[in-house]
Motif scaffolding. Sequence first.
Motif, short mmCIF file in Angstrom:
data_model
loop_
_atom_site.label_atom_id
_atom_site.label_comp_id
_atom_site.label_asym_id
_atom_site.label_seq_id
_atom_site.Cartn_x
_atom_site.Cartn_y
_atom_site.Cartn_z
N HIS A 111 57.88 43.73 10.33
CA HIS A 111 59.09 43.66 9.53
C HIS A 111 59.91 44.96 9.59
O HIS A 111 60.79 45.16 8.76
N MET A 112 59.64 45.82 10.56
CA MET A 112 60.36 47.09 10.67
C MET A 112 61.87 46.92 10.89
O MET A 112 62.65 47.71 10.36
N PRO A 113 62.34 45.92 11.64
CA PRO A 113 63.80 45.78 11.79
C PRO A 113 64.50 45.56 10.44
O PRO A 113 65.58 46.13 10.21
N VAL A 114 63.91 44.79 9.55
CA VAL A 114 64.51 44.57 8.23
C VAL A 114 64.50 45.87 7.42
O VAL A 114 65.50 46.22 6.78
N ILE A 115 63.41 46.59 7.48
CA ILE A 115 63.30 47.85 6.75
C ILE A 115 64.32 48.86 7.27
O ILE A 115 65.03 49.50 6.49
N ARG A 116 64.42 49.01 8.58
CA ARG A 116 65.37 49.96 9.16
C ARG A 116 66.81 49.58 8.81
O ARG A 116 67.63 50.44 8.50
N ASN A 117 67.13 48.27 8.85
CA ASN A 117 68.47 47.82 8.49
C ASN A 117 68.80 48.19 7.05
O ASN A 117 69.88 48.73 6.76
N ASN A 118 67.89 47.90 6.14
CA ASN A 118 68.13 48.22 4.73
C ASN A 118 68.29 49.72 4.51
O ASN A 118 69.12 50.16 3.71
N LEU A 119 67.51 50.52 5.22
CA LEU A 119 67.61 51.97 5.06
C LEU A 119 68.92 52.51 5.63
O LEU A 119 69.54 53.40 5.04
N VAL A 120 69.38 51.97 6.76
CA VAL A 120 70.66 52.41 7.33
C VAL A 120 71.79 52.09 6.37
O VAL A 120 72.68 52.92 6.12
N LEU A 121 71.78 50.88 5.79
CA LEU A 121 72.82 50.51 4.84
C LEU A 121 72.78 51.40 3.60
O LEU A 121 73.82 51.82 3.09
N THR A 152 58.44 44.89 1.37
CA THR A 152 57.00 44.62 1.49
C THR A 152 56.55 43.58 0.47
O THR A 152 55.73 42.73 0.78
N GLN A 153 57.08 43.65 -0.72
CA GLN A 153 56.73 42.67 -1.75
C GLN A 153 57.20 41.27 -1.34
O GLN A 153 56.49 40.29 -1.51
N LYS A 154 58.41 41.19 -0.80
CA LYS A 154 58.99 39.90 -0.42
C LYS A 154 58.26 39.31 0.79
O LYS A 154 57.96 38.12 0.81
N GLU A 155 58.01 40.13 1.80
CA GLU A 155 57.46 39.62 3.06
C GLU A 155 55.93 39.52 3.06
O GLU A 155 55.38 38.60 3.65
N LEU A 156 55.25 40.47 2.41
CA LEU A 156 53.78 40.48 2.46
C LEU A 156 53.14 40.05 1.14
O LEU A 156 51.93 39.83 1.09
N GLY A 157 53.92 40.02 0.08
CA GLY A 157 53.38 39.60 -1.21
C GLY A 157 52.66 40.70 -1.96
O GLY A 157 52.04 40.44 -2.99
N LYS A 158 52.71 41.92 -1.47
CA LYS A 158 52.07 43.04 -2.17
C LYS A 158 52.80 44.32 -1.81
O LYS A 158 53.51 44.40 -0.80
N LEU A 159 52.60 45.35 -2.64
CA LEU A 159 53.18 46.66 -2.37
C LEU A 159 52.27 47.40 -1.41
O LEU A 159 51.13 47.71 -1.74
#
Length: 172
Positions: A111-121, A152-159
């Motif tokens: 899920h790194m592409p989603v994380i990187r996108n959110n961080l860039v924004l 991480t909570q949304k995609e994996l269900g845990k922190l």
Amino acid sequence: MAKKEAPAADAAAPAKKGKLKFIILIVLVLLIAIGGSVGATWFFLHKGQSKDEKPAQEAAAAANAKPAAIYEALLPAFVVNLNQNGRQRYLQVSITLMSHDAAGMAALKEHMPVIRNNLVLLLSGQDFNQLATPVGEEMLRQKATASVQEVTQKELGKLVVDQLLFTNFVLQ
């Protein structure tokens, strides 16, 4: 008269030597008593622990301890444009994720592409003047941590991520 004063002075000297010996004797007795009590206390406190109990106690302490921290650097570093009164500014941030869950970190790589996108924004929407202060930098770090934890909570269900760390922070 001179003969009478000499024996009186000689009599005072042995009395002072006797008092000095008595004081030294009392100090030695007190030191021996204190040393004996410390030694006895140490002996009785360590007497109950046998050689078999020590490894069991160490194993129990190791089981209760947190697992070692795992660090994952997000490469390459983030470089974003910031606007300040019509003037172009740049922010370069190197980010490292800290976790104690090795399996979660491995699953998070998908899920790194989603994380990187959110961080860039998040990074590109910041105010230059606010980021120039330590408080502003810390607030951005906390927002970025919350953003990653949300994914991480949304995609994996845990922190999975405990902290997000800025290992390099350059404003220009």
